[in-house]
Design an enzyme around this catalytic site. Structure first.
Site, PDB file in Angstrom:
ATOM      1  N   HIS A 154       0.831  -1.223   0.000  1.00 32.72           N
ATOM      2  CA  HIS A 154       0.000   0.000   0.000  1.00 32.72           C
ATOM      3  C   HIS A 154       0.860   1.265   0.000  1.00 32.72           C
ATOM      4  CE1 HIS A 154      -3.333  -2.689   1.238  1.00 32.72           C
ATOM      5  NE2 HIS A 154      -2.418  -3.224   2.023  1.00 32.72           N
ATOM      6  N   SER A 175      15.954  20.032 -16.969  1.00 30.21           N
ATOM      7  CA  SER A 175      14.791  20.910 -17.055  1.00 30.21           C
ATOM      8  C   SER A 175      15.201  22.184 -17.792  1.00 30.21           C
ATOM      9  CB  SER A 175      14.315  21.254 -15.639  1.00 30.21           C
ATOM     10  OG  SER A 175      13.641  22.487 -15.638  1.00 30.21           O
ATOM     11  N   LYS A 197      17.796  20.179 -12.057  1.00 23.40           N
ATOM     12  CA  LYS A 197      17.003  18.956 -12.234  1.00 23.40           C
ATOM     13  C   LYS A 197      17.681  17.890 -13.092  1.00 23.40           C
ATOM     14  CE  LYS A 197      13.414  18.108 -10.930  1.00 23.40           C
ATOM     15  NZ  LYS A 197      12.053  18.456 -11.310  1.00 23.40           N
TER      16      LYS A 197
END
Ligand code: ARG
Length: 472
Positions: free
Chosen positions: A171, A291, A297
């Site tokens: 989960h 990016s 990034k």
């Protein structure tokens, strides 16, 4: 106008249409031509189309429909065409409706009207079904090798990183400590089943040859279908001519197979994206993009696209089923669109597998961050097992440890920091030896039964999966 003169040129070439005789004009509406022509897509079947024709020419000779000399001339012509394709010298005409037309038109240019004998008793309907099966059989072999290569790389990576422990999740919540290798192999086993599944699909749906089914009714010739089939590498012949020309289940099953394999890759991709975000691993060099705005990034776009392909491949499977649904008996032109679906599914999956190989090959696992992400609460199950070993039924032990977890939450401390005195208040069976529970290493090592996350179990898995995928 240049466009007009090309059309006139083409008008002459229109004589080559395989079905031209029935019409008073050779011109067809340009829209029909555009929608009907499949050569831009099915030229990929050229090898298989020629291979099928070579075997069929021998079949016709054996049946008494071609003399030795005629067969030899046809074979020589076909071989020349094969060469032209291989050398990228094959000239396509606008009037070449599909690959079958193109090859036959060229054969006529090379050997004259004798080329027309090759089509005796054969229809493009049994021809295209045969070509497509042959193509997919060849490509399935390639995909199997690729898949085995990916699985082997995963197994080796698992071997290299066998000592790395990390949180296992259910989960998306931290559940129990596991070996990183055990996680990686969980995906490798899914791919291993895909490899087996493809072999079963090839065997079940692509082993019988449709040649000799004609347009739909069969062949009136004394054609030894089994011999032709054998020459093409099939193990038998299709049992019903109407079914043979209508059947595209092999394409449907392949698109399902591609979709499922891609779904497996997408699940692994999602895990990898989470792992990279959590700092458990880093993409290898050349597998991230930057990016345009944020200089810092490094984005795992490739793996995101791997995840996304699961969607488009599922779409292709749906397209194929929709194409077949409600289609009347035997051949209908709708079936021509199977090729764009098939080729797209094949190409997408192939690229996905190649990318997966590169990702796994260069993935940098961060053992420190993986270990740091482990939390003592993940050993709560082990604490329950501790009580089980002291004779308490598991349900009761689970309940008692639940009380320990609640107490730790109230006190805002880890369960391992609850004192022995407090533990004893919850159950007198808790003792000093409880300290041995607080080791992630011994936690994973208790799962020694085959299939578990202990080192010996994971090593056994590695041996097994490697044996199954060892191809040399
Ligand atoms: N290009 C066609 C296909 O891919 C070949 C079969 C055409 N048959 C016909 N009767 N028009 O399906």
């Amino acid at each position: 106008m240049a466009e007009e003169s090309t059309k006139v040129e083409d008008d002459k070439k229109n004589e080559n249409r395989l079905w031209g005789g029935r019409f008073s004009t050779s011109r067809i509406h340009q829209c029909l031509e555009k929608i009907n022509n499949s050569i831009e897509i099915d030229h990929r079947l050229h090898k298989q189309d020629i291979k099928g024709s070579l075997a069929y020419a021998s079949g016709l000779k054996d049946a008494g429909n071609l003399t030795d000399q005629e067969r030899n001339l046809i074979v020589a012509g076909l071989k020349k065409i094969e060469e032209e394709w291989a050398e990228d010298e094959f000239q396509l005409y606008q009037s070449d409706e599909d690959i079958h037309t193109a090859v036959e038109r060229r054969l006529k240019e090379l050997i004259g009207p004798l080329a027309g004998k090759l089509h005796t008793g054969r229809s493009r309907n049994d021809q295209v079904a045969t070509d497509t099966k042959l193509w997919l059989k060849d490509e399935s072999e390639e995909l199997t090798k690729l898949l085995s290569g990916v699985i082997m790389r995963m197994a080796k990576k698992a071997e290299e990183q066998i000592d790395v422990l990390m949180p296992g999740y259910t989960h998306l919540q931290k559940a129990q400590p596991v070996r990183w290798s055990h996680w990686l192999l969980s995906h490798a086993w899914a791919l291993n089943e895909d490899r087996q599944r493809l072999a079963q699909i090839v065997e079940r749906t692509m082993s019988r040859c449709p040649l000799g089914s004609g347009a739909l009714a069969g062949t009136p010739l004394a054609l030894d279908r089994s011999k032709v089939a054998q020459a093409l590498g099939f193990t038998g012949v299709s049992e019903n001519s109407m079914h043979a020309v209508a059947d595209r289940d092999f394409v449907a099953e392949f698109t399902f197979w591609s979709a499922l394999t891609s779904v497996h890759l997408s699940r692994m991709a999602e895990d990898l994206l989470l792992h990279c975000s959590l700092g458990f691993a880093k993409m290898g060099p050349g597998l991230s993009t930057g990016s345009s705005l944020m200089p810092h990034k490094s984005n795992p776009d490739g793996v995101e696209l791997l995840r996304a392909k699961g969607a488009t491949l599922t779409g292709l499977c749906t397209s194929m089923l929709a194409l077949l649904k409600g289609l009347p008996s035997t051949y209908n032109k709708d079936l021509q669109l199977d090729k764009s679906i098939l080729f797209q599914a094949h190409d997408d999956l192939k690229l996905s597998l190649e990318l997966t190989y590169a990702v796994i090959d260069t993935l940098q696992v961060d053992r420190i961050n993986c270990l740091a992400a482990l939390e003592p609460s993940m050993l709560a199950t082990d604490l329950a097992y501790y009580l089980v070993h002291k004779g308490i039924p598991f349900r009761e032990a689970h309940n008692l440890v639940g009380t320990v977890v609640r107490l730790a939450e109230q006190k805002k401390i880890e369960i391992k920091d609850i004192s022995i005195i407090e533990l004893k208040e919850i159950s007198p069976l808790f003792d000093e030896d409880v300290l041995q529970v607080w080791s992630y290493e011994s936690s994973v090592e208790q799962y020694k039964a085959f299939g578990g996350t202990s080192k010996s179990s994971v090593e056994e898995q590695i041996v097994k999966i490697k044996t199954q995928n060892h191809t040399e």
